[in-house]
Design an enzyme around this catalytic site. Structure first.
Site, short mmCIF file in Angstrom:
data_model
loop_
_atom_site.label_atom_id
_atom_site.label_comp_id
_atom_site.label_asym_id
_atom_site.label_seq_id
_atom_site.Cartn_x
_atom_site.Cartn_y
_atom_site.Cartn_z
N SER A 1 0.69 -1.23 0.05
CA SER A 1 0.06 -0.10 0.00
C SER A 1 0.91 1.38 0.03
O SER A 1 1.86 1.29 0.58
CB SER A 1 -0.73 -0.04 1.42
OG SER A 1 -1.23 1.38 1.50
N SER A 2 0.18 2.28 -0.52
CA SER A 2 1.16 3.57 -0.74
C SER A 2 1.33 4.36 0.65
O SER A 2 2.35 5.10 0.98
CB SER A 2 0.40 4.77 -1.58
OG SER A 2 -0.98 4.81 -0.91
N CYS A 3 0.68 3.57 2.00
CA CYS A 3 1.04 4.13 3.33
C CYS A 3 2.28 3.86 3.88
O CYS A 3 2.65 4.04 4.91
CB CYS A 3 -0.23 3.90 4.18
SG CYS A 3 -0.12 1.88 4.42
N HIS B 1 -13.06 2.60 3.74
CA HIS B 1 -12.29 3.73 3.26
C HIS B 1 -13.36 4.86 2.61
O HIS B 1 -14.49 4.65 2.67
CB HIS B 1 -11.56 3.13 1.97
CG HIS B 1 -10.28 2.25 2.40
ND1 HIS B 1 -10.53 0.89 2.15
CD2 HIS B 1 -9.07 2.51 3.01
CE1 HIS B 1 -9.27 0.44 2.59
NE2 HIS B 1 -8.44 1.46 3.15
N TYR C 1 -0.37 -1.22 9.92
CA TYR C 1 -0.48 -1.68 8.77
C TYR C 1 0.66 -1.13 7.94
O TYR C 1 1.21 -2.34 7.30
CB TYR C 1 -1.57 -0.80 8.29
CG TYR C 1 -2.11 -1.39 6.96
CD1 TYR C 1 -2.57 -2.62 6.67
CD2 TYR C 1 -1.88 -0.49 5.63
CE1 TYR C 1 -3.09 -3.25 5.56
CE2 TYR C 1 -2.32 -1.11 4.48
CZ TYR C 1 -3.02 -2.43 4.37
OH TYR C 1 -3.42 -2.62 3.25
N LYS D 1 3.18 -4.07 5.91
CA LYS D 1 3.42 -4.06 4.52
C LYS D 1 4.67 -3.96 4.02
O LYS D 1 5.30 -4.33 3.23
CB LYS D 1 2.48 -2.88 3.86
CG LYS D 1 1.11 -3.30 3.98
CD LYS D 1 0.79 -4.41 3.18
CE LYS D 1 -0.65 -5.00 3.31
NZ LYS D 1 -0.52 -6.16 2.59
N LEU E 1 -7.62 2.32 -3.20
CA LEU E 1 -8.13 1.38 -4.31
C LEU E 1 -9.74 1.40 -4.21
O LEU E 1 -9.91 1.79 -2.79
CB LEU E 1 -7.78 -0.16 -4.28
CG LEU E 1 -6.35 -0.42 -4.51
CD1 LEU E 1 -6.17 -1.77 -4.04
CD2 LEU E 1 -5.90 -0.16 -6.05
O1 GFB Z 1 -10.11 6.47 2.74
P1 GFB Z 1 -9.48 6.60 3.76
O2 GFB Z 1 -9.92 5.92 5.16
O3 GFB Z 1 -7.78 6.29 3.64
O4 GFB Z 1 -9.44 8.33 4.32
P2 GFB Z 1 -6.45 6.89 4.18
C1 GFB Z 1 -8.87 9.33 3.05
C2 GFB Z 1 -9.52 10.58 3.66
O5 GFB Z 1 -10.78 10.76 3.54
C3 GFB Z 1 -9.00 10.96 5.13
C4 GFB Z 1 -11.47 11.21 4.89
O6 GFB Z 1 -8.52 12.08 5.04
C5 GFB Z 1 -10.52 10.96 5.96
O7 GFB Z 1 -10.44 11.50 6.98
N1 GFB Z 1 -12.68 11.00 5.01
C6 GFB Z 1 -13.73 11.86 4.95
C7 GFB Z 1 -13.12 9.52 5.26
N2 GFB Z 1 -14.79 11.42 5.16
C8 GFB Z 1 -14.61 9.88 5.28
C9 GFB Z 1 -15.34 8.66 5.65
O8 GFB Z 1 -16.64 8.77 5.84
N3 GFB Z 1 -14.58 7.34 5.77
C10 GFB Z 1 -13.19 7.24 5.58
N4 GFB Z 1 -12.55 6.29 5.73
N5 GFB Z 1 -12.50 8.65 5.39
C11 GFB Z 1 -5.89 4.52 4.74
C12 GFB Z 1 -5.09 3.94 5.64
O9 GFB Z 1 -5.77 5.75 4.83
O10 GFB Z 1 -5.89 4.15 3.32
C13 GFB Z 1 -4.50 2.65 5.34
O11 GFB Z 1 -5.46 3.95 6.98
C14 GFB Z 1 -4.58 2.39 3.93
O12 GFB Z 1 -3.52 2.04 5.98
C15 GFB Z 1 -5.67 2.81 3.04
O13 GFB Z 1 -3.27 2.67 3.24
C16 GFB Z 1 -5.30 2.68 1.47
O14 GFB Z 1 -5.75 7.01 2.72
O15 GFB Z 1 -6.33 8.03 4.98
#
Ligand code: GFB
Length: 315
Positions: A112-114, A184, A141, A145, A171
């Site tokens: 993952s890009s994280c 996500h 995580y 990875k 993704l």
């Molecule tokens: O998709 P997400 O959880 O991935 O969140 P990350 C991306 C952005 O969207 C963050 C915002 O800035 C969140 O605060 N966001 C806004 C929301 N509303 C929402 C919501 O209702 N749900 C969610 N989930 N986000 C994950 C990593 O990070 O991405 C993992 O924690 C992994 O390790 C994955 O790499 C691909 O990019 O922030």
């Protein structure tokens, strides 16, 4: 470009075939003349070393694609860092070491890009790995990875195994997990806006400031990139896979609202974490080999919404 590795008549194990990535790989590999094998979750727990090694030794895949993972959005990651670290680390080491012991010809590990540092020059090149501190909300995580990627690199260096790894950006698509808390951002917003339309709600709150930038890739494009790498890539260093573009969460929310037909207000809940400000990957390594993503974000989001509508009644 001449292919360096043929998938024809090969037995390919897709670890994690029921997940979003694994199921996209099953769809993509249908058009290759290979034999796909899978293990049901009830039959094999990949966090158990002995069982995993025995399963690989017994089933003798030629190729392994490690698409099994405990994955989730920013809050799920942050709240269960031990589980994300333990599950992903144990699955990676069991599958990679088991594949080495069983003499697997080629293995593709997905990360993952994280994995990249929190404050890093953009777009992020592969060589920036381990040059700074990680984003704290997904440190567990990311460490798992990174360990998986390094295992592939080290098994190649020490034992000559043809183990490669790829690091996709965020993704989305068919078989994504839809859950307002754990998923996500794309599935969460599809769900929230759709419910708002159905229930006539005029204000929706989304997490964070809306300013973070994210790069998204439709999952079928990732599956295509994986097949491309299996056929054409054998170096020990990992490869970034992305669309090459990023978008702010606020703009993404507007796009999803438009597709779903939500016309109410969008407000930002700043008590929720933003995570990384930006994580746009440098995809020149992949594009210089001749691969680029085909699905633009708008089309991909429409497909993801169609998928959500098809399963909405059963989740
Ligand atoms: O998709 P997400 O959880 O991935 O969140 P990350 C991306 C952005 O969207 C963050 C915002 O800035 C969140 O605060 N966001 C806004 C929301 N509303 C929402 C919501 O209702 N749900 C969610 N989930 N986000 C994950 C990593 O990070 O991405 C993992 O924690 C992994 O390790 C994955 O790499 C691909 O990019 O922030």
């Amino acid at each position: 470009m001449d292919e360096i590795f043929s998938l024809k008549n090969k037995k390919i194990w897709i670890a994690g075939h029921k997940g979003m990535v694994g199921s996209a790989l099953c769809r993509r590999l249908e058009s290759e003349k290979c034999d796909i094998i899978v293990a049901q979750k009830s039959e094999l727990d990949l966090t158990r070393q002995e069982k995993t090694e025995k399963w690989i030794a017994k089933n003798k895949p030629d190729i392994v694609i490690m698409a099994a993972a405990k994955a989730g959005g920013i809050i799920a990651n942050n709240n269960a860092q031990a589980d994300f670290l333990y599950d992903n680390l144990s699955m990676a080491q069991n599958v990679i070491h088991g594949s080495y012991k069983a003499g697997v010809n080629k293995l593709l590990y997905l990360g993952s890009s994280c994995i990249y540092p929190k404050n890093i020059t953009q777009p992020i090149k592969e060589e920036y790995l381990l040059s700074g501190k990680l984003e704290p909300t997904n440190e567990g995580y990311a460490i798992a990875k990174i360990a998986g990627l390094k295992l592939c690199e080290k098994y190649k260096q020490q034992y000559g195994c043809n183990f490669i790894s790829a690091m996709p950006c965020n993704l989305y698509g068919v078989n994504d997990r839809f859950d307002e808390e754990k998923s996500h951002v794309i599935p969460a917003l599809i769900m929230k806006f759709h419910k708002a339309v159905v229930q006539n709600i005029s204000e929706i709150s989304i997490w964070g400031s809306g300013t973070p930038l994210r790069e998204f890739l439709y999952v079928d494009d990732l599956a295509d990139a994986c097949v491309f790498l299996l056929k054409n890539y054998s170096d020990s260093s990992h490869v970034n896979i992305g669309s090459g573009y990023d978008i702010s969460i606020a703009k993404l929310a507007e796009m999803i609202a438009h597709i779903v037909g939500y016309k109410g207000n969008i407000i930002f809940d700043k008590s929720k974490p933003d995570g990384m400000k930006r994580k746009l990957m440098d995809i020149s390594k992949m594009s210089s080999m001749g691969w680029i993503a085909k699905t633009n974000l708008n089309d991909g989001l429409k497909k993801a919404y169609e998928y959500y509508l098809s399963i909405e009644k059963i989740i």
